[in-house]
Design an enzyme around this catalytic site. Sequence first.
Site, PDB file in Angstrom:
ATOM      1  N   CYS A  92      49.562  94.830 132.644  1.00 36.24           N
ATOM      2  CA  CYS A  92      49.793  96.248 132.341  1.00 36.24           C
ATOM      3  C   CYS A  92      48.521  96.879 131.790  1.00 36.24           C
ATOM      4  O   CYS A  92      47.957  96.382 130.811  1.00 36.24           O
ATOM      5  CB  CYS A  92      50.928  96.411 131.334  1.00 36.24           C
ATOM      6  SG  CYS A  92      52.548  95.942 131.975  1.00 36.24           S
ATOM      7  N   CYS A 177      58.791  89.071 130.011  1.00 35.10           N
ATOM      8  CA  CYS A 177      57.992  90.169 130.552  1.00 35.10           C
ATOM      9  C   CYS A 177      58.829  91.436 130.470  1.00 35.10           C
ATOM     10  O   CYS A 177      59.900  91.523 131.086  1.00 35.10           O
ATOM     11  CB  CYS A 177      57.599  89.876 132.001  1.00 35.10           C
ATOM     12  SG  CYS A 177      56.726  91.252 132.796  1.00 35.10           S
ATOM     13  N   GLN A 271      58.798  96.405 148.742  1.00 34.65           N
ATOM     14  CA  GLN A 271      58.382  97.166 147.564  1.00 34.65           C
ATOM     15  C   GLN A 271      58.979  96.559 146.294  1.00 34.65           C
ATOM     16  O   GLN A 271      60.141  96.131 146.275  1.00 34.65           O
ATOM     17  CB  GLN A 271      58.816  98.622 147.701  1.00 34.65           C
ATOM     18  CG  GLN A 271      58.061  99.393 148.769  1.00 34.65           C
ATOM     19  CD  GLN A 271      56.632  99.696 148.374  1.00 34.65           C
ATOM     20  OE1 GLN A 271      56.272  99.678 147.194  1.00 34.65           O
ATOM     21  NE2 GLN A 271      55.791  99.963 149.358  1.00 34.65           N
ATOM     22  N   GLU A 324      52.872  94.436 163.372  1.00 30.07           N
ATOM     23  CA  GLU A 324      52.755  93.707 162.105  1.00 30.07           C
ATOM     24  C   GLU A 324      52.051  92.379 162.375  1.00 30.07           C
ATOM     25  O   GLU A 324      52.309  91.718 163.385  1.00 30.07           O
ATOM     26  CB  GLU A 324      54.146  93.466 161.509  1.00 30.07           C
ATOM     27  CG  GLU A 324      54.227  92.449 160.404  1.00 30.07           C
ATOM     28  CD  GLU A 324      53.389  92.801 159.191  1.00 30.07           C
ATOM     29  OE1 GLU A 324      52.799  91.884 158.591  1.00 30.07           O
ATOM     30  OE2 GLU A 324      53.304  93.999 158.852  1.00 30.07           O
ATOM     31  N   CYS A 395      48.956 102.511 148.671  1.00 30.47           N
ATOM     32  CA  CYS A 395      49.055 101.994 147.303  1.00 30.47           C
ATOM     33  C   CYS A 395      47.704 102.020 146.601  1.00 30.47           C
ATOM     34  O   CYS A 395      47.618 101.599 145.445  1.00 30.47           O
ATOM     35  CB  CYS A 395      49.611 100.569 147.318  1.00 30.47           C
ATOM     36  SG  CYS A 395      48.574  99.392 148.216  1.00 30.47           S
TER      37      CYS A 395
END
Length: 442
Positions: A92, A177, A271, A324, A395
């Site tokens: 984080c 976490c 995701q 893909e 992203c």
Amino acid sequence: MQAEPKKSLVGEEYEVEIGPVAHGGHCIARTAEGQVLFVRHALPGERVVARVTEGEEGARFLRADAVEILDAAKDRVAAPCPFAGPGRCGGCDWQHAKPGAQRRLKGEVIEEQLRRLAGLTPEEAGWDGTVMPAEGDKLPAGEVPQWRTRVQYAVDAEGHAGLRRHRSHEVERVDHCMIAAAGVSELGIEQRDWTGMESVEAIAATGSQDRQVILTPRPGGRLPLVELDKPVSVMRVDEKAGGVHRVHGRPFVRERADGRTYRVGSGGFWQVHPRAADTLVTAVMQGLLPRKGEMALDLYCGVGLFAGALADRLGEQGAVLGIESGKRAVEDARHNLADFPRVRIEQGKVESVLPRTGITEVDLIVLDPPRAGAGRNTVEHLASLGARRIAYVACDPAALARDLGYFREGGYRVRMLRAFDLFPMTHHVECVAILEPAAKGL
């Protein structure tokens, strides 16, 4: 004559004024001598003592941690996680910032990348500067959203699970976490002995009760007997080939999005935030406005999330081609979309497969490339197909901005850009850009 090694500056401390946020979860500062510092655990406008964590004399920049806050910003809060902070867990980046401030910082990064790499102002990108929180993530002060449905734990030499420290292979032991989804936390990974394992990945599917643990042994390590309170499938990563093999249970989890169930094989991409898939599908479909009978491409299609959404809206006369590179993902996509006879999934790299298809024109394109982006050659090819609209899911703001610049060279403009905070407490942010031929905007 051999040059003398440069002196390491690790451990040196500087009192500095913190400047703007930069891409990557840090802020920029300069020492009195003009040396650039990339400082973590700081906020713009603060005065801090920064301790160097990487760098040597003569380096273009040094990396550092803010180890003492001399003048705090109004957006600073005490990090809710006991494992966050200088030298601790690297997961984080923004535990020390209010949630609204985190989103503003991410917005500033997006704007800076658009201007610097694409030459676009927010207005030219059709963006109002807002980074939207995911549904359900606006919580009372002090509460942390439990959003991470997939957590990769590292294992130390004594068999304790933890998380990697920033830019390090060292393991920070954790007993919980805070951002892990409830389905991950209930597996109790942190409380078990994982001797002989290199890593343990815990997955809690969204929309089903599927749980999965993927074990990566150290060389010669033996798999532990995994007995958990809840049903869980166990997979093993082959230490030589890298493939994922079933130990027991299903070799996949079932995810739910846009009214459909998707099979996601071990190690496959989905995701991480439980609301991300629906959020992104909605943004893409609202931007593209698919019409019955159109032809669409879904590039880097994974297990078929966007291909399924497109096929559902294009009707029986529409067609979708997905491309893909991952073999297992292609198998899953073909399974997931078997009820759409006019959906075809091809395996291989987009830049290799797309030219071989012989497709010279298409109505709609969705691309969700990996963090590095699509690149100039692929973008040039896509721009030549004349799609009336293109949806780019990204992203990484830097890769997005670079590719938007290439699209502009190819005759496309950004009609709309939306940004979503699907990775709270981290520097990551998800964007959806909708493009159309520039001539249409004249």
